[in-house]
Motif scaffolding. Structure first.
Motif, PDB file in Angstrom:
ATOM      1  N   GLY A  68     -11.577 -22.297  -0.328  1.00 26.68           N
ATOM      2  CA  GLY A  68     -11.415 -22.600   1.095  1.00 26.68           C
ATOM      3  C   GLY A  68     -10.072 -22.212   1.655  1.00 26.68           C
ATOM      4  O   GLY A  68      -9.909 -22.156   2.882  1.00 26.68           O
ATOM      5  N   ASP A  69      -9.088 -21.929   0.792  1.00 25.74           N
ATOM      6  CA  ASP A  69      -7.764 -21.532   1.282  1.00 25.74           C
ATOM      7  C   ASP A  69      -7.832 -20.173   1.962  1.00 25.74           C
ATOM      8  O   ASP A  69      -8.537 -19.263   1.516  1.00 25.74           O
ATOM      9  N   LYS A  70      -7.065 -20.036   3.049  1.00 25.06           N
ATOM     10  CA  LYS A  70      -6.937 -18.746   3.719  1.00 25.06           C
ATOM     11  C   LYS A  70      -5.755 -18.005   3.107  1.00 25.06           C
ATOM     12  O   LYS A  70      -4.658 -18.563   2.992  1.00 25.06           O
ATOM     13  N   VAL A  71      -5.983 -16.762   2.691  1.00 24.22           N
ATOM     14  CA  VAL A  71      -4.935 -15.996   2.017  1.00 24.22           C
ATOM     15  C   VAL A  71      -4.698 -14.686   2.761  1.00 24.22           C
ATOM     16  O   VAL A  71      -5.560 -14.203   3.500  1.00 24.22           O
ATOM     17  N   LYS A  72      -3.507 -14.133   2.557  1.00 23.38           N
ATOM     18  CA  LYS A  72      -3.155 -12.848   3.142  1.00 23.38           C
ATOM     19  C   LYS A  72      -3.180 -11.769   2.070  1.00 23.38           C
ATOM     20  O   LYS A  72      -3.008 -12.044   0.877  1.00 23.38           O
ATOM     21  N   LYS A  73      -3.377 -10.539   2.508  1.00 21.20           N
ATOM     22  CA  LYS A  73      -3.362  -9.410   1.589  1.00 21.20           C
ATOM     23  C   LYS A  73      -2.030  -9.361   0.857  1.00 21.20           C
ATOM     24  O   LYS A  73      -0.967  -9.454   1.463  1.00 21.20           O
ATOM     25  N   GLY A  74      -2.075  -9.258  -0.480  1.00 20.66           N
ATOM     26  CA  GLY A  74      -0.863  -9.225  -1.289  1.00 20.66           C
ATOM     27  C   GLY A  74      -0.411 -10.585  -1.777  1.00 20.66           C
ATOM     28  O   GLY A  74       0.537 -10.677  -2.569  1.00 20.66           O
ATOM     29  N   GLN A  75      -1.065 -11.657  -1.322  1.00 18.23           N
ATOM     30  CA  GLN A  75      -0.683 -13.002  -1.763  1.00 18.23           C
ATOM     31  C   GLN A  75      -1.110 -13.229  -3.203  1.00 18.23           C
ATOM     32  O   GLN A  75      -2.191 -12.826  -3.620  1.00 18.23           O
ATOM     33  N   LYS A  76      -0.244 -13.904  -3.971  1.00 10.02           N
ATOM     34  CA  LYS A  76      -0.534 -14.154  -5.380  1.00 10.02           C
ATOM     35  C   LYS A  76      -1.622 -15.224  -5.509  1.00 10.02           C
ATOM     36  O   LYS A  76      -1.563 -16.273  -4.885  1.00 10.02           O
TER      37      LYS A  76
END
Length: 331
Positions: A68-76
């Motif tokens: 459910g977490d929103k992540v960005k491109k390149g995020q670990k």
């Protein structure tokens, strides 16, 4: 005999009823106040979906996200256990810089010039003494000493040149080895992390801390729902009427009901494994993330007058015995 007659009659009735059943095309043709339209069953798919793949083989050390977490491109996303540290990489970089500078110094060294100057000085001295001796101003001992000095400087010049070439060859090999070692360290450290390659939401994580996984294993998924793609299966006979750029209305099976108008983005001319048919795709914005993967939809395709007339004559008025031909490039 009575049972045989009954079975025969039942089979005949089944065949008769089957002959009256609607075709897949007829089921998708709808008549209403707006005229004849085509209505296709569809479902929502994310515009982008990424599988998180294990970049190496090893034990999971830490997981940084939850479902459910929103992540960005390149995020670990997670870390693997590794013996390589950033300190090892910095140390190897410093060694490579030192070796490169040393090679540059040796190539620009003036030692060879100095030795050549000494050789020239010794040769000139020997030539001068030889002229003086011919005039009686120099003895044999001076000539002999001058010859030894010239020979010694000449030997030093060429041996020093060979030594420098050997040093440069050694440095070239060492620089290549250090560069390769730095690449391996960077790769090992980079491979100890798994990253998100798109912006989106984490839909699942298939591992936990302490698990030992193999390189290439699926660790989870990230989907982008800023835009979604509605896919709708097309009965083969209606394919000529479902084209890229066609105006459609999409009614989503949601509570409360939700509908949008859009145009067909593309038509995929290969059978989709989910629909077992060719499909039309419509990409639309997903306001407030109301639409989720798997949401069902009904896609109404609008037809112009000529298309409606064609379908009326070949699918509706003439029954199932109609045969029609669609010329290449028409419809």
């Amino acid at each position: 005999m009575r049972y045989i007659h009954f079975i025969t009659a039942a089979i005949a009735a089944g065949l008769l009823l089957g002959g009256c059943a609607k075709t897949a095309e007829e089921k998708e043709i709808k008549k209403g106040h707006q005229g004849i339209t085509i209505r296709l069953e569809g479902a929502v798919y994310p515009s982008k979906k990424e599988t998180i793949i294990a970049p190496t083989t090893g034990k999971i050390k830490q997981i940084f996200v939850q479902v459910g977490d929103k992540v960005k491109k390149g995020q670990k996303i997670l870390d693997f256990e590794t013996t390589v540290t950033q300190f090892d990489i910095e140390k190897t970089k410093q060694e490579l810089e030192y070796l490169t500078n040393l090679k540059r110094f040796l190539k620009g060294s003036k030692t060879d010039r100095a030795n050549l100057a000494l050789v020239n000085i010794a040769r000139e001295k020997l030539e001068r003494l030889a002229r003086l001796k011919s005039r009686g101003y120099a003895d044999a001992t001076e000539i002999s000493n001058a010859k030894e000095l010239y020979a010694s400087n000449l030997h030093t010049k060429y041996s020093e040149k060979e030594n420098n070439l050997e040093r440069l060859r050694f440095l070239d090999e060492r620089i290549i080895q250090t560069r390769n070692e730095l690449k391996k360290l960077n790769y090992a450290l980079q491979s100890s992390h798994a990253y998100a390659h798109i912006n989106g939401f984490v839909t699942d994580i298939k591992t936990q801390v302490g698990d030992y996984v193999s390189q290439g294993a699926e660790l989870g998924h990230v989907v982008n729902l800023d835009k979604v793609i509605v896919k709708a299966g097309i009965a083969p006979g209606l394919l000529p009427f479902v084209k890229e750029g066609k105006k459609v209305k999409i009614d989503f099976i949601t509570t409360p009901p939700y509908k949008v108008e859009a145009t067909i983005t593309r038509v995929v001319m290969v059978v989709d494994p989910d629909f077992k048919r060719m499909v039309a795709e419509i990409e639309i914005p997903n306001k407030n993330y109301l639409l989720q993967e798997g949401t069902k939809a009904l896609v109404t395709v609008y037809l112009d007058k000529s298309e409606q007339e064609f379908i009326r004559n070949n699918f509706l008025d003439s029954g199932n015995e109609s045969v029609y031909e669609v010329k290449s490039g028409n419809y």
